[in-house]
Design a protein around this motif. Structure first.
Motif, PDB file in Angstrom:
ATOM      1  N   GLN A  75       0.656  -1.198  -0.008  1.00  0.00           N
ATOM      2  CA  GLN A  75      -0.026   0.022   0.148  1.00  0.00           C
ATOM      3  C   GLN A  75       0.978   1.242  -0.013  1.00  0.00           C
ATOM      4  N   VAL A  76       0.359   2.120  -0.761  1.00  0.00           N
ATOM      5  CA  VAL A  76       1.258   3.500  -0.768  1.00  0.00           C
ATOM      6  C   VAL A  76       0.130   4.630  -0.693  1.00  0.00           C
ATOM      7  N   GLN A  77       0.206   5.341   0.405  1.00  0.00           N
ATOM      8  CA  GLN A  77      -0.718   6.478   0.368  1.00  0.00           C
ATOM      9  C   GLN A  77       0.088   7.930  -0.172  1.00  0.00           C
TER      10      GLN A  77
ATOM     11  N   ASN B 240      -2.198   2.107  -9.439  1.00  0.00           N
ATOM     12  CA  ASN B 240      -2.900   1.616  -8.374  1.00  0.00           C
ATOM     13  C   ASN B 240      -3.101   2.284  -7.415  1.00  0.00           C
ATOM     14  N   TYR B 241      -2.397   3.394  -6.975  1.00  0.00           N
ATOM     15  CA  TYR B 241      -2.590   4.271  -5.820  1.00  0.00           C
ATOM     16  C   TYR B 241      -2.683   5.748  -6.288  1.00  0.00           C
TER      17      TYR B 241
ATOM     18  N   SER C 204       4.090   7.638   1.422  1.00  0.00           N
ATOM     19  CA  SER C 204       4.136   7.147   2.851  1.00  0.00           C
ATOM     20  C   SER C 204       5.333   5.953   2.935  1.00  0.00           C
ATOM     21  N   ARG C 205       5.667   5.615   1.691  1.00  0.00           N
ATOM     22  CA  ARG C 205       6.869   4.737   1.698  1.00  0.00           C
ATOM     23  C   ARG C 205       7.747   4.829   0.521  1.00  0.00           C
TER      24      ARG C 205
END
Length: 121
Positions: free
Chosen positions: A1-3, A109-110, A25-26
């Motif tokens: 997951q990436v915010q 995707n994000y 976030s990463r």
């Protein structure tokens, strides 16, 4: 997951500049990043993208005016927008996908929530 969180939007006069930022976030080193924009009532459109090796891609309507860049050490992506025009007014979104950049919205995707850019004439 990436915010993803965009910032830097605002109101600017035609001919002015803004720099949009996208904080992740990463770590982003293996991700391609894109910027898209959307005007209310219209489809989201591709603006710029940068792949994991920092190759860049631009839509014709921003080529020569906008520049996408990334700072993997800070988990950040930027969109420097110069010579802004009223038709650049839109909500700008940051997006991420693994490795290869794409101009297609549905291949990311994000997504961030967007930041409003308004260019006055």
């Amino acid at each position: 997951q990436v915010q993803l969180v965009e910032s830097g939007g605002g109101l600017v006069q035609a001919g002015g500049s803004l720099r949009l930022s996208c904080a992740a976030s990463r770590a982003l080193s293996t991700y391609a990043m894109g910027w898209f924009r959307q005007v209310m009532g219209k489809e989201r459109e591709f603006v710029a993208a940068i792949n994991w090796r920092s190759d860049t891609y631009y839509s014709d309507f921003v080529k020569g005016r906008f520049a996408i860049s990334r700072d993997n050490a800070k988990n950040m992506v930027y969109l420097q927008m110069n010579s802004l025009k009223p038709e650049d007014t839109a909500v700008y979104f940051c997006a991420a996908r693994l490795v290869k950049a794409s101009t297609r919205e549905n291949e990311y995707n994000y997504w961030g929530q967007g930041t409003q850019v308004t260019v006055s004439s």
